[in-house]
Design an enzyme around this catalytic site. Structure first.
Site, mmCIF file in Angstrom:
data_model
loop_
_atom_site.group_PDB
_atom_site.id
_atom_site.type_symbol
_atom_site.label_atom_id
_atom_site.label_comp_id
_atom_site.label_asym_id
_atom_site.label_seq_id
_atom_site.Cartn_x
_atom_site.Cartn_y
_atom_site.Cartn_z
ATOM 1 N N GLU A 35 10.398 -28.463 -23.105
ATOM 2 C CA GLU A 35 11.804 -28.710 -23.210
ATOM 3 C C GLU A 35 12.293 -29.308 -21.691
ATOM 4 O OE1 GLU A 35 14.326 -25.502 -24.527
ATOM 5 O OE2 GLU A 35 13.059 -25.348 -26.272
ATOM 6 N N HIS A 69 19.484 -30.265 -23.106
ATOM 7 C CA HIS A 69 18.136 -29.743 -23.385
ATOM 8 C C HIS A 69 17.552 -30.391 -24.352
ATOM 9 C CE1 HIS A 69 19.668 -26.369 -25.822
ATOM 10 N NE2 HIS A 69 18.576 -26.325 -26.078
ATOM 11 N N ASP A 105 19.497 -20.118 -27.306
ATOM 12 C CA ASP A 105 20.632 -20.949 -26.770
ATOM 13 C C ASP A 105 21.825 -20.180 -26.692
ATOM 14 O OD1 ASP A 105 18.939 -23.145 -26.223
ATOM 15 O OD2 ASP A 105 19.102 -23.920 -27.984
ATOM 16 N N HIS A 156 14.764 -30.065 -28.076
ATOM 17 C CA HIS A 156 13.823 -29.236 -28.887
ATOM 18 C C HIS A 156 12.867 -30.102 -29.116
ATOM 19 C CE1 HIS A 156 17.220 -26.233 -29.993
ATOM 20 N NE2 HIS A 156 16.837 -25.957 -28.607
#
Length: 145
Positions: free
Chosen positions: A29, A89, A102, A91
């Protein structure tokens, strides 16, 4: 900041830079911080993005921004007259929506959390809310300019 229909406005070149960062960072990530300003009607406008090193113990499934690096970015934003409008961010193998982790780690009310999924390639944006209804992510519109 208030507004019933949140929206994150992101310049196309910033979106493209984040997508490239996510592709280069896979299978881990990637993460970073958005600078910008808040507008009426629940809109946040991104003016800058700051990629950050992911220092999570398991970077393939989690992200964590180093607190010292985060503070340095916050100081740069303040020097530029920008506010922290959100975070992003990726995935690499998951959906573009907040995971349970999260949700547990979100701490910035009324800030956007943009998530890039690489398989399939999609982008989602979510606003973290803390109010009488509790703590939760709320889906928000993503507008490119």
């Amino acid at each position: 900041m208030t507004g019933s229909d949140p929206e994150l406005i992101v310049p196309t070149e910033i979106r493209d830079a984040i997508l490239e960062h996510a592709r280069e960072g896979a299978p881990e990530e990637i993460c970073g911080i958005f600078g910008g300003d808040f507008e009426p009607e629940g809109r946040s406008r991104v003016h800058s993005q700051y990629p950050a090193e992911n220092i999570a113990e398991t970077p393939r499934t989690r992200y964590r921004i180093d607190p010292e690096e985060q503070l340095e970015v916050f100081e740069r934003l303040e020097d530029r007259g920008e506010e922290i409008v959100g975070f992003y961010h990726s995935h690499p193998r998951g959906p573009p929506q907040p995971s349970a982790t999260d949700e547990t780690q979100a701490t910035w009310p009324d800030r956007s959390y943009l998530i890039v999924s690489l398989e399939p390639l999609e982008i989602g944006s979510w606003r973290w809310r803390e109010d009488a209804a509790g703590e939760r992510f709320e889906s928000e519109r993503l507008a490119l300019e």
